[in-house]
Design an enzyme around this catalytic site. Structure first.
Site, PDB file in Angstrom:
ATOM      1  N   ASP A  12      -0.252  -5.793   1.702  1.00  0.00           N
ATOM      2  CA  ASP A  12      -1.230  -6.035   0.955  1.00  0.00           C
ATOM      3  C   ASP A  12      -1.649  -4.087   1.572  1.00  0.00           C
ATOM      4  OD1 ASP A  12      -3.714  -5.871  -0.871  1.00  0.00           O
ATOM      5  OD2 ASP A  12      -4.282  -8.088   0.415  1.00  0.00           O
ATOM      6  N   TRP A  13      -1.956  -3.518   1.374  1.00  0.00           N
ATOM      7  CA  TRP A  13      -1.953  -2.081   2.043  1.00  0.00           C
ATOM      8  C   TRP A  13      -3.569  -2.103   0.481  1.00  0.00           C
ATOM      9  CZ3 TRP A  13       0.729   2.992   3.043  1.00  0.00           C
ATOM     10  CH2 TRP A  13      -0.754   3.806   3.587  1.00  0.00           C
ATOM     11  N   GLU A  14      -4.591  -2.308   1.521  1.00  0.00           N
ATOM     12  CA  GLU A  14      -5.362  -1.678  -0.125  1.00  0.00           C
ATOM     13  C   GLU A  14      -6.532  -0.233   1.219  1.00  0.00           C
ATOM     14  OE1 GLU A  14      -8.276  -4.932  -0.833  1.00  0.00           O
ATOM     15  OE2 GLU A  14      -6.065  -6.245  -0.805  1.00  0.00           O
ATOM     16  N   PHE A  15      -6.016   0.763   0.212  1.00  0.00           N
ATOM     17  CA  PHE A  15      -5.226   1.363  -0.627  1.00  0.00           C
ATOM     18  C   PHE A  15      -4.916   2.123   0.308  1.00  0.00           C
ATOM     19  CE2 PHE A  15      -7.979  -2.228  -3.179  1.00  0.00           C
ATOM     20  CZ  PHE A  15      -6.590  -2.459  -3.643  1.00  0.00           C
TER      21      PHE A  15
END
Ligand code: NAG
Ligand code: NAG
Ligand code: NAG
Ligand code: NAG
Length: 383
Positions: free
Chosen positions: A150-153
């Site tokens: 969950d790389w935001e962003f």
């Protein structure tokens, strides 16, 4: 007339996406859904939540994510904090013997994580390999069934391109590890922006690496929420299915993912179990788009679904269902809350089914009220 002109120009796929706008189509009981095998009904579990993992009612879920673990910003190994040492075993053991069984995924990153560190990690083969090895090591050590990023962003086109390479190398490493360990391959998934191109935040337009997503992920999970919040100075919906005035809607976002070439069967649509609360400028001007002056007192701007029910009851709030947006709002005094309830979640899940998606996920387990919404979603999915 205008519609006809449009139809001629659009591909059949887009016509399907557009035609969904007439709600009747996917709500019709005559619609025959494809078989539901391998579908995903998921939820993230924020570690340390009041809800013990062992009391998650797994009737309503197929996959539960542990949220979140972080990478070290310089070494890029996963960091197992004291809190993770306590919660991961509770999570795994709490869900190990549940019935029906669920699969567990370790989610890395999250909204509060260090985006720059992901960017640097994804840049070189060596740093990607350190990261990938560490994720496999931790997942196997604790007994997870999969890994989620969950790389935001990703902040620009270079990040997006490196993300594609990361997915490829990660997948290859998982395949190899499964062969050597003779265990089922770890799943690989990612939480992504609600649309396939990021427009509204950060560094200009950048599109996700669609080919790598198709080839190397088990599925991608568009986060179809956080559309409007107290960063806007007017009220709005957290997660409208439709918005006739903008592209900030789930209908648009999911359509953009499919239009970009990701098969619907690779998409797991996000649903919020929380809303966003504003303080109204004028309590008598209380519709959608009313002027607001920041967060409602005593919250950081978000309220969990179960808290919203309590607020509505205690304050005798006016509750409105917006049929066009497929979303709810409520207000009492100067507090205005945009949120989802059973009927809007049901319609969104029907939309996901109609579009042929792989499934849906909630942010987050523990924010529901006695599994009410989870149950309605599961029923609407046709499980
Ligand atoms: C985020 O990561 C970058 C790159 O490693 C590092 O320079 C920075 O200090 C980190 N920020 C925080 C708040 O840890
Ligand atoms: C990663 O793991 C592989 C397979 O075990 C190993 O060959 C490689 O040396 C490791 N790389 C790093 C940077 O630790
Ligand atoms: C809200 O923002 C818009 C656009 O930035 C601005 O025109 C408007 O005056 C602002 N309203 C308030 C109440 O601050
Ligand atoms: C919505 O997206 C479409 C296609 O990407 C674009 O042509 C249109 O201008 C956008 N509309 C708005 C209101 O931004």
């Amino acid at each position: 007339m205008a519609l006809q002109t449009l139809m001629i120009k659009l591909t059949p796929l887009l016509i399907l996406v557009m035609s969904v706008h007439s709600h009747a189509i996917f709500e019709s009981s005559n619609w025959k859904y494809a078989p539901n095998k391998g579908s995903v009904r998921a939820a993230y579990w924020p570690s340390g939540d009041d809800l013990a993992p062992s009391s998650i009612d797994t009737k309503y879920f197929t996959h539960i994510y542990y949220a979140f673990i972080q990478q070290h910003p310089q070494s890029f190994n996963l960091v197992i904090t004291e809190s993770d040492k306590k919660w991961i075993p509770q999570f795994i053991n709490g869900l190990r013997y549940c019935y029906p069984p669920v699969k567990t995924l370790l989610s890395i990153g999250g909204g509060g994580s260090n985006s720059t560190a992901f960017s640097i990690m994804a840049t070189t083969k060596h740093t990607r390999e350190v990261f990938i090895n560490s994720t496999i090591h931790v997942a196997r050590r604790y007994g997870f069934d999969g890994l989620d990023l969950d790389w935001e962003f990703p902040n620009d086109e270079i990040d997006m391109s490196n993300l594609g390479i990361l997915f490829q190398e990660w997948h290859q490493a998982l395949v190899l590890e499964a062969k050597i360990s003779k265990k089922p391959r770890l799943l690989l998934t990612a939480a992504v922006y609600y649309a396939s191109t990021i427009k509204l935040i950060g560094n200009g337009l950048r599109s996700y690496p669609v080919q790598a997503i198709c080839n190397y992920l088990d599925w991608a999970s568009p986060m179809c929420f956080d559309y409007h919040g107290t960063w806007d100075n007017f009220t709005g919906f957290n997660a409208a299915l439709y918005d006739p005035n903008s592209n900030i809607s789930t209908h648009y976002g999911i359509g953009s993912w499919i239009g970009s070439g990701v098969p619907a069967q690779k998409l797991v649509m996000g649903l919020p179990l929380y809303g966003r609360a504003w303080k109204l400028q004028d309590p008598n001007v209380n519709g959608v788009g009313a002027e607001a002056v920041g967060e409602a007192t005593d919250t950081d701007g978000t309220l969990d679904y179960d808290e919203i029910l309590v607020f509505n009851k205690e304050n005798d709030a006016t509750v409105v269902y917006d049929d066009e947006a497929v979303a709810f709002y409520s207000y009492a005094g100067t507090t205005w809350i945009g949120y989802d309830d059973g009927p809007s979640i049901t319609k969104k899940v029907q939309f996901a089914r109609f579009m042929g998606l792989k499934g849906y996920f909630f942010w987050a387990a523990g924010k529901d009220k006695d599994w009410t919404i989870s149950r309605q979603a599961s029923n609407a999915w046709g499980h």
